[in-house]
Design a protein around this motif. Structure first.
Motif, mmCIF file in Angstrom:
data_model
loop_
_atom_site.group_PDB
_atom_site.id
_atom_site.type_symbol
_atom_site.label_atom_id
_atom_site.label_comp_id
_atom_site.label_asym_id
_atom_site.label_seq_id
_atom_site.Cartn_x
_atom_site.Cartn_y
_atom_site.Cartn_z
ATOM 1 N N UNK A 16 0.748 -1.232 -0.063
ATOM 2 C CA UNK A 16 0.039 0.040 -0.055
ATOM 3 C C UNK A 16 0.785 1.300 -0.049
ATOM 4 N N UNK A 17 2.165 1.194 0.254
ATOM 5 C CA UNK A 17 3.012 2.551 0.497
ATOM 6 C C UNK A 17 3.060 2.899 1.735
ATOM 7 N N UNK A 69 -0.479 6.809 -2.762
ATOM 8 C CA UNK A 69 -0.612 7.343 -4.140
ATOM 9 C C UNK A 69 0.796 6.813 -4.934
ATOM 10 N N UNK A 70 1.990 7.330 -4.307
ATOM 11 C CA UNK A 70 2.936 7.502 -5.087
ATOM 12 C C UNK A 70 4.341 6.253 -4.793
ATOM 13 N N UNK A 71 4.050 5.404 -3.647
ATOM 14 C CA UNK A 71 4.736 4.470 -3.282
ATOM 15 C C UNK A 71 4.146 3.219 -3.169
ATOM 16 N N UNK A 72 2.853 3.117 -3.693
ATOM 17 C CA UNK A 72 2.145 1.758 -3.515
ATOM 18 C C UNK A 72 2.666 1.106 -4.859
ATOM 19 N N UNK A 73 2.650 -0.344 -4.712
ATOM 20 C CA UNK A 73 2.941 -1.177 -5.975
ATOM 21 C C UNK A 73 1.903 -2.360 -5.785
ATOM 22 N N UNK A 74 1.598 -2.477 -7.198
ATOM 23 C CA UNK A 74 0.571 -3.657 -7.591
ATOM 24 C C UNK A 74 1.025 -4.477 -8.757
ATOM 25 N N UNK A 84 2.121 5.993 -9.649
ATOM 26 C CA UNK A 84 1.039 6.254 -10.782
ATOM 27 C C UNK A 84 1.315 5.724 -12.193
ATOM 28 N N UNK A 85 2.432 5.191 -12.152
ATOM 29 C CA UNK A 85 2.915 4.372 -13.462
ATOM 30 C C UNK A 85 2.421 2.964 -13.574
ATOM 31 N N UNK A 86 1.672 2.790 -14.757
ATOM 32 C CA UNK A 86 1.529 1.034 -14.908
ATOM 33 C C UNK A 86 2.110 0.842 -16.160
ATOM 34 N N UNK A 87 2.772 -0.354 -16.167
ATOM 35 C CA UNK A 87 3.229 -0.836 -17.263
ATOM 36 C C UNK A 87 2.636 -2.127 -17.528
ATOM 37 N N UNK A 88 2.568 -2.680 -18.864
ATOM 38 C CA UNK A 88 2.136 -4.190 -19.106
ATOM 39 C C UNK A 88 3.258 -5.172 -18.589
ATOM 40 N N UNK A 89 2.898 -6.154 -18.211
ATOM 41 C CA UNK A 89 3.946 -7.294 -17.958
ATOM 42 C C UNK A 89 4.450 -7.998 -19.103
ATOM 43 N N UNK A 90 3.723 -7.664 -20.572
ATOM 44 C CA UNK A 90 4.094 -8.117 -21.760
ATOM 45 C C UNK A 90 5.312 -7.262 -22.065
ATOM 46 N N UNK A 91 5.710 -6.023 -21.549
ATOM 47 C CA UNK A 91 6.696 -5.091 -22.028
ATOM 48 C C UNK A 91 8.018 -5.614 -21.308
ATOM 49 N N UNK A 115 16.282 4.214 -14.959
ATOM 50 C CA UNK A 115 15.068 4.983 -14.532
ATOM 51 C C UNK A 115 14.332 4.150 -13.553
ATOM 52 N N UNK A 116 13.885 4.658 -12.494
ATOM 53 C CA UNK A 116 12.903 3.924 -11.564
ATOM 54 C C UNK A 116 11.614 4.162 -11.983
ATOM 55 N N UNK A 117 10.685 3.103 -12.210
ATOM 56 C CA UNK A 117 9.564 3.338 -12.458
ATOM 57 C C UNK A 117 8.623 4.058 -11.555
ATOM 58 N N UNK A 118 7.619 4.792 -11.936
ATOM 59 C CA UNK A 118 6.659 5.747 -11.163
ATOM 60 C C UNK A 118 7.182 6.894 -11.518
#
Length: 179
Positions: A16-17, A69-74, A84-91, A115-118
């Motif tokens: 949850x962050x 908001x900014x440090x949660x991971x799903x 807040x950044x979402x990438x597809x696992x297919x990438x 670069x760190x995601x997010x």
């Protein structure tokens, strides 16, 4: 179960962050101020503790909301959300192994300076980066507090699509190469 929850993909990993329990610092500070006033011989004067209650609770609630908001991971089967950044696992083409010397800067692997995601500038404090090779030759860092759990959930998703490590993937930017 409502129809909205039936369509949501199952979470394989979630952080949850921040915890809302930190907001209890506001009431705790108000109680502490009441006790300090009482022990000082001033009696029960509620104005200063009320100010502490409002200010501390409000400030901490704002910080917790921002962290959630900014440090949660799903991670789901289809997406990895970091803040807040979402990438597809297919990438994701490859999950790099843990560095042998995580604390040493002598042998920094290329992904460790990626670069760190997010939307944050780097890997958030208290989190550990996980190297990812993305489509198009890009490199990035996923991150989590429980990074071993995230790696354990993410690696099989990538390997079932791409294959086991060492299968037709260019590893020229792996260990030993600083840049």
């Amino acid at each position: 179960m409502s129809p909205a929850t039936e369509t949501e993909p199952a979470r394989l990993f979630y952080e949850p962050g921040a915890s809302w329990y930190w907001v209890l610092a506001g009431p705790a500070s108000a109680v502490a101020m009441l006790l300090i006033e009482k022990s000082g011989g001033n009696g029960w004067e509620p104005l200063v503790p009320a100010v502490f209650l409002v200010l501390v609770t409000g400030f901490v609630a704002l910080q917790v909301k921002a962290a959630r908001i900014h440090t949660s991971v799903e991670l789901t089967r289809d997406t990895l959300r970091q803040g807040t950044e979402t990438i597809r696992v297919a990438e994701i083409v490859k999950v790099y192994p843990d560095p042998e010397h995580a604390e040493s800067e002598k042998e920094v692997q290329r992904w460790q300076s990626a670069r760190a995601l997010g939307e944050l500038v780097g890997v958030p404090r208290g989190r550990v980066g996980i190297g990812l090779k993305l489509t198009g030759g890009r490199t990035a860092q996923a991150w989590a507090r429980r990074h071993r759990h995230l790696r354990a959930a993410l690696t099989p998703l990538v390997e079932e699509r791409v294959g086991p490590p060492g299968a037709d993937i260019d590893d020229s930017d792996e260990a030993g190469s600083r840049w």
